[in-house]
Design a protein around this motif. Structure first.
Motif, PDB file in Angstrom:
ATOM      1  N   TYR A  78     -21.281 -39.865 -59.498  1.00 22.30           N
ATOM      2  CA  TYR A  78     -21.647 -41.255 -59.198  1.00 22.30           C
ATOM      3  C   TYR A  78     -21.646 -41.524 -57.700  1.00 22.30           C
ATOM      4  CZ  TYR A  78     -20.551 -41.876 -64.121  1.00 22.30           C
ATOM      5  OH  TYR A  78     -20.510 -41.761 -65.481  1.00 22.30           O
ATOM      6  N   GLN A  80     -22.582 -44.793 -54.582  1.00 22.56           N
ATOM      7  CA  GLN A  80     -22.694 -46.239 -54.367  1.00 22.56           C
ATOM      8  C   GLN A  80     -24.119 -46.670 -54.691  1.00 22.56           C
ATOM      9  OE1 GLN A  80     -19.788 -47.576 -54.225  1.00 22.56           O
ATOM     10  NE2 GLN A  80     -19.499 -48.199 -52.119  1.00 22.56           N
ATOM     11  N   CYS A  81     -24.278 -47.591 -55.623  1.00 22.01           N
ATOM     12  CA  CYS A  81     -25.617 -48.008 -56.049  1.00 22.01           C
ATOM     13  C   CYS A  81     -26.337 -48.818 -54.971  1.00 22.01           C
ATOM     14  CB  CYS A  81     -25.563 -48.763 -57.368  1.00 22.01           C
ATOM     15  SG  CYS A  81     -24.606 -50.272 -57.314  1.00 22.01           S
ATOM     16  N   ARG A 103     -27.386 -45.027 -59.482  1.00 16.85           N
ATOM     17  CA  ARG A 103     -25.958 -44.775 -59.341  1.00 16.85           C
ATOM     18  C   ARG A 103     -25.465 -43.384 -59.661  1.00 16.85           C
ATOM     19  NH1 ARG A 103     -22.388 -47.486 -63.713  1.00 16.85           N
ATOM     20  NH2 ARG A 103     -21.806 -45.454 -64.146  1.00 16.85           N
TER      21      ARG A 103
END
Length: 139
Positions: A78, A80-81, A103
């Protein structure tokens, strides 16, 4: 490079099912290996954020990995979107990885990971705040 590890992380890794344990440990090792090979990274913090193993550097964007029981045949890395990371990875590695929106890179339990391509993604996350202005994040 100095590695700072929160003891709770090891406990978290010990609770993954056997079906995904080796894959999660391999991701962890790849992140640490990439950090060691990346110029300018002098320390890497391994901790838990949102209950997931997370990796943080001074000039990087938090990188997390995890397996979820609700999707037992996959695990993920994952990002940081709000960053440009995943959108850049999609443009460069669309044939190498599966993605979840802005993400995550999603891995199937039984697939081989293209390690060299993934190392580029990890390196970009670990140095993000120094390279975010570069086209394709310097990859």
């Amino acid at each position: 490079m100095k590695l700072f590890t929160n003891p709770k992380v090891e406990s978290h890794f010990n609770h993954y099912p056997d079906s995904v344990s080796n894959q999660m440990l391999a991701l962890r090792e790849l992140i640490i290996e990439t950090a060691r090979e990346t110029e300018g990274i002098i320390s890497l913090e391994e901790t838990l954020k949102w209950g997931e193993p997370s990796y943080i550097t001074k000039h990087g964007s938090t990188l997390r990995i995890d397996w979820k029981a609700k999707s037992p045949n996959q695990y993920a890395m994952y990002f940081q979107c709000t960053s440009r990371l995943v959108s850049t990875f999609k443009s460069l590695f669309k044939d190498s990885f599966n993605f979840d929106g802005k993400r995550a890179i999603i891995f199937k339990i039984d697939e081989d990971i293209p390690k060299e391509a993934l190392k580029h993604c990890i390196k970009a996350a670990l140095k993000y705040h120094k390279i975010k202005q570069l086209p394709t994040l310097g990859i």
